[in-house]
Every structure is written in structure tokens, then in C-alpha cells.
Design a protein around this motif. Structure first.
Motif, short mmCIF file in Angstrom:
data_model
loop_
_atom_site.label_atom_id
_atom_site.label_comp_id
_atom_site.label_asym_id
_atom_site.label_seq_id
_atom_site.Cartn_x
_atom_site.Cartn_y
_atom_site.Cartn_z
N ALA A 188 10.02 14.42 0.43
CA ALA A 188 9.02 15.42 0.05
C ALA A 188 7.98 15.56 1.14
O ALA A 188 7.54 14.56 1.72
CB ALA A 188 8.36 15.03 -1.27
N TYR A 189 7.63 16.80 1.42
CA TYR A 189 6.60 17.11 2.42
C TYR A 189 5.47 17.85 1.73
O TYR A 189 5.69 18.90 1.08
CB TYR A 189 7.19 17.96 3.54
CG TYR A 189 6.15 18.54 4.48
CD1 TYR A 189 5.50 17.73 5.40
CD2 TYR A 189 5.83 19.89 4.43
CE1 TYR A 189 4.54 18.26 6.27
CE2 TYR A 189 4.88 20.43 5.28
CZ TYR A 189 4.24 19.62 6.20
OH TYR A 189 3.28 20.14 7.04
N ILE A 244 5.27 7.51 3.58
CA ILE A 244 5.23 7.38 5.03
C ILE A 244 3.82 7.64 5.55
O ILE A 244 3.27 6.87 6.36
CB ILE A 244 6.22 8.35 5.68
CG1 ILE A 244 7.64 8.08 5.18
CG2 ILE A 244 6.16 8.23 7.21
CD1 ILE A 244 8.17 6.72 5.52
N ASN A 245 3.22 8.71 5.11
CA ASN A 245 1.84 9.07 5.43
C ASN A 245 1.35 10.03 4.35
O ASN A 245 2.00 10.15 3.30
CB ASN A 245 1.72 9.67 6.84
CG ASN A 245 2.71 10.81 7.06
OD1 ASN A 245 2.92 11.64 6.19
ND2 ASN A 245 3.33 10.83 8.25
N GLU A 246 0.27 10.72 4.60
CA GLU A 246 -0.28 11.61 3.58
C GLU A 246 0.61 12.83 3.35
O GLU A 246 0.46 13.52 2.34
CB GLU A 246 -1.67 12.06 3.99
CG GLU A 246 -2.71 10.94 3.98
CD GLU A 246 -4.10 11.45 4.32
OE1 GLU A 246 -4.22 12.66 4.63
OE2 GLU A 246 -5.04 10.65 4.27
N GLU A 247 1.52 13.09 4.26
CA GLU A 247 2.36 14.29 4.14
C GLU A 247 3.78 13.99 3.68
O GLU A 247 4.35 14.76 2.91
CB GLU A 247 2.40 15.03 5.48
CG GLU A 247 1.05 15.58 5.91
CD GLU A 247 1.13 16.27 7.25
OE1 GLU A 247 2.11 16.01 8.00
OE2 GLU A 247 0.25 17.08 7.56
N GLU A 293 0.82 -1.21 0.00
CA GLU A 293 0.00 0.00 0.00
C GLU A 293 0.85 1.26 0.00
O GLU A 293 0.48 2.27 -0.59
CB GLU A 293 -0.92 0.00 1.22
CG GLU A 293 -1.86 1.20 1.28
CD GLU A 293 -2.76 1.17 2.50
OE1 GLU A 293 -3.48 2.17 2.74
OE2 GLU A 293 -2.75 0.16 3.23
N LYS A 294 2.04 1.21 0.63
CA LYS A 294 2.87 2.40 0.76
C LYS A 294 4.17 2.35 -0.02
O LYS A 294 4.85 3.37 -0.15
CB LYS A 294 3.19 2.64 2.24
CG LYS A 294 1.97 2.97 3.09
CD LYS A 294 2.39 3.32 4.51
CE LYS A 294 1.17 3.74 5.34
NZ LYS A 294 1.57 4.13 6.73
#
Length: 423
Positions: free
Chosen positions: A282-283, A231-234, A180-181
Motif C-alpha cells: 500500500a502506498y 516501511i515508512n510513512e508512505e 515500532e514498524k
């Protein structure tokens, strides 16, 4: 006097188009090659962000930055990128035997062309994207004119050197979602003069008469391997590894007898291209704002050449590999993008800065740069444009040997423009 002129020209004209020290010094069987100091990707969007794109890589140019990023594309896309550049050099000599000169060169070309197609999940049971691309990589356009004074006989020779050509790659890429990631991707590149231009020519004139002329052709294969971790949405982390490869280098040159009857001869050599790798973060703050940073390394100590007699030398210094003091170079790139989103269109604003080392003896030369970019996205089309300024002061001090107290100031202006069509 021609021996002295040849030594000077050999030492001076081979600085790469993007500011590196000479890779190969000219002799009867050695090619004159200039090259960009570090492998980079393509696209006006990436350039506008200072080249910090390894962890972003979410458009049709992703195959050149991080092929794993192709998995983010949900619809077929076609992209085309054009580029123009202008490079100037102020070459300074602390000697009366050769004049300090200002040189410049400019050109434009097709920088990138690609098509991307996502494969439906139902076919393989996981997300997969394929892509085909053309990428322009290295320029060999050089122009040098200078005068050399021989104190032995008081004569002045006017030297002129011209070199033109390029190296480009045709690539086939695929990206697959591992989990998924996590996604992985690979681009297989081929360098072949029959598929895209991978050749260049040079000519040396002394006092208006052609003294030496060569044509070089390069062929080989390598791969770009990429990973992308959400890592997450951000936060996103990206990594890329570009494999080293052994290229075949063919030199064609005329040989004339005492009756001025000339024949074309060929010499076959090997050029060992170095490995390079980078990581990016990237953020993303909501949809409008993205901040990215990349760190990239290229192992130029691996960059060597084997000539037609089997002699192995550093392709940076032309010295035996064991006597050459070349270190890996590091790039650090920081960029940002803000999207002004409106109901019918989106206007991006981009900016970036970077530190870009170039290979040289003992210690890499220091270059710096900044970039700005914008564009317009509406419906099925996106247009982007970016400008980059790159400079290096008092670089290339060992270009002609320490005894000459030589250095150069380099200034480069580059403009990319891209068009992406969503099918």
C-alpha cells in the motif's frame, strides 16, 4: 433414461456459485458442493478497492484480510456488513441431447459482524488489539432447470436441481506490535453449525418428482496468520497465510425400501481445504490518497475429499488425486481510495480492478472484475457501500467433458454495505 439424466445433471449443476468447475459429482454417497473459488475478506470498503486490502487492513474488517492490521485501530469499533448478489450463467452445449440454457440465482445475507477492542499499553507493555467476528464465506445457492433428450426412445426429461445453504466462520483475533514498524496477528476460525450456519441442502427432481435429496453439515478449524511492516510513512507491506484444514463432512440422506418406507441415514466424509497466502503493498500519499495492490495464491491441488469408503479424490474433478491435473490459482487486485475531507464529514471515492482465476482441469479459468465504492464518515459513524462486477467468458469447458464442447459465460453483480461505529 434416468441414468442418462442423472449423468447430465451430475456433470452440470455442480459448478460453484462463483464459477468454478464441479467439485464433487453426485452419487449415492457423494455430496454436491459449490464453492467460491478463492478465500477473500469482507467489508464494503475493501470491496470498493477491488479487494486490494492486505496491506491496508485498518478497519474492523481487518481480521478477515490481515489480522496484523488490527494494531492500527486505536479505539473500540463495532462493524456490520450486509451483502447481496446476482449471478447469471449462459450455458452452451454443442449437442442436441441437451438444451443450452440461461440460469440465474440471487440472494442476500449478513456478510460480516465484528467487535474490536484495543488493550491499553500499560497492561502488557506493548500495543495489542483483540477482536471477535462472524464472517460469511461460501454460498451454496443453486438453481438449474434443463431438458435432456434421449435419442434411444425419443423421450425428453425435464430436470430441476435446487441447492441452498452457506458456510461461515466465527473467529477470535489478536494483533500485537512487535516493534515500532512491525506487527503480527492471528485469527482462529471455527466452522460449526451450532455457532453459525455451516450446512446446505439439495434436491433433484425429474419430471416433477423428487429423485434425490441430501443435507450436508461441515465442521472444522483453521487460522489466518498476518504480518504488517510499515516501511515508512508512505509504504506498507502486508502478508497473510490461511492454513489448510481437514473438515468433517456429514451427509444425511433418505433410503426407502420396496414398501416406500424411508429412513434417514448418515455418511461421514473428510474435506481437505487448501492453504492460501498473499502479499500486498500500500502506498499512501498524504492522508487523502491510498493505492494498493495484492497478489494471492490458493493451492487447489490440495483440495481433496475422502468419502465414507475411504476413497480419496480431487474435490475439483472427482478424479483420483494422482490423475487430476489441478494447479494453484492466482489473484491480482489493484485498488485506490481518495478521501474528500471536510470539517464535519469525509466522503471516500474508491475504485478497483482484479484478475481472478478459478480452479479447473489443466489450466485455471480466467475471470475479471471491477468495483466502485463510496460512503460517508461523520463523528462516531462510518457508512460505506460498494458494487462489484465479475465476469468470465467461455469458462468451465471441461465441466461436462470435452466431447460435449460445453462452455459457459458467467456474470456476477455484488453489492456490500457496511456500518462502523467508533465507541
Amino acid at each position: 433414461m434416468r441414468s442418462l439424466s442423472r449423468v447430465f445433471l451430475c456433470l452440470l449443476v455442480l459448478a460453484g456459485v462463483f464459477g468454478i468447475t464441479p467439485m464433487v459429482c453426485n452419487s449415492d454417497d457423494k455430496p454436491e458442493i459449490g464453492s467460491s473459488p478463492n478465500p477473500v475478506g469482507s467489508g464494503a470498503r475493501a470491496l470498493g478497492m477491488g479487494g486490494a486490502f492486505i496491506a491496508v487492513a485498518d478497519d474492523a474488517t481487518a481480521a478477515s484480510w490481515n489480522p496484523a492490521g488490527l494494531i492500527q485501530l486505536g479505539t473500540p469499533e463495532v462493524s456490520i456488513v450486509g451483502s447481496t448478489y446476482s449471478r447469471s450463467e449462459d450455458n452452451k452445449f454443442a449437442t442436441e441431447q441437451i438444451n443450452s440454457v440461461h440460469q440465474s440465482v440471487s440472494d442476500g445475507n449478513l456478510n460480516y459482524l465484528s467487535g474490536v477492542y484495543p488493550i491499553p499499553t500499560a497492561i502488557l507493555g506493548t500495543n495489542m488489539v483483540v477482536s471477535a467476528s462472524y464472517q460469511h464465506l461460501y454460498d451454496f445457492n443453486r438453481k438449474w432447470s434443463l431438458s435432456v433428450y434421449d435419442p434411444g426412445n425419443g423421450a425428453i426429461d425435464n430436470l430441476s436441481y435446487r441447492q441452498k445453504g452457506r458456510i461461515s466462520a466465527v473467529g477470535i483475533s489478536t494483533a500485537m506490535q512487535i516493534s515500532e514498524k512491525l506487527s503480527a496477528g492471528i485469527t482462529l476460525n471455527t466452522y460449526d453449525d451450532g455457532l453459525s450456519q455451516n450446512s446446505w441442502q439439495d434436491r433433484m427432481d425429474i419430471n416433477g418428482s423428487t429423485w434425490n435429496a441430501n443435507k450436508y453439515t461441515l465442521s472444522g478449524y483453521n487460522a489466518n496468520l498476518g504480518l504488517m511492516l510499515m516501511i515508512n510513512e508512505e509504504f506498507t507491506i502486508g502478508a497473510v497465510f490461511k492454513t489448510p484444514f481437514k473438515a468433517r463432512l456429514t451427509r444425511e440422506y433418505p433410503s426407502c425400501n420396496e414398501n416406500n418406507v424411508c429412513e434417514t441415514h448418515k455418511a461421514y466424509e473428510r474435506l481437505y481445504m487448501p492453504m492460501s497466502y498473499g502479499v500486498g503493498v500500500a502506498y499512501r500519499y498524504d492522508d487523502p490518497f491510498t493505492l494498493a495492490i495484492d497478489v494471492y495464491r490458493t493451492h487447489w491441488e490440495q483440495f481433496k475429499r475422502t468419502d465414507s469408503q475411504g476413497t480419496e479424490t480431487s474435490a475439483i474433478t472427482n478424479e483420483p488425486v494422482g490423475e487430476s491435473h489441478i494447479k494453484a490459482t492466482t489473484q491480482v487486485r489493484l485498488g485506490a481510495e481518495y478521501l474528500c475531507i471536510r470539517p464535519q464529514f469525509t466522503i471516500p471515492v474508491r475504485a478497483g480492478v482484479f484478475y481472478d482465476q478459478a480452479p479447473a482441469s489443466n489450466h485455471p479459468d480466467d475471470y475479471y472484475g471491477l468495483s466502485l465504492g463510496t460512503g460517508l464518515a461523520a463523528g462516531r459513524f462510518a457508512w460505506d457501500i460498494a458494487y462489484q462486477y465479475r465476469w468470465g467468458s467461455d469458462v468451465g469447458s471441461d465441466l461436462v467433458g470435452k466431447s460435449w464442447n460445453y462452455s459457459q459465460d458467467v456474470r456476477e453483480h455484488t453489492v456490500y454495505t457496511s456500518i462502523i461505529m467508533y465507541l
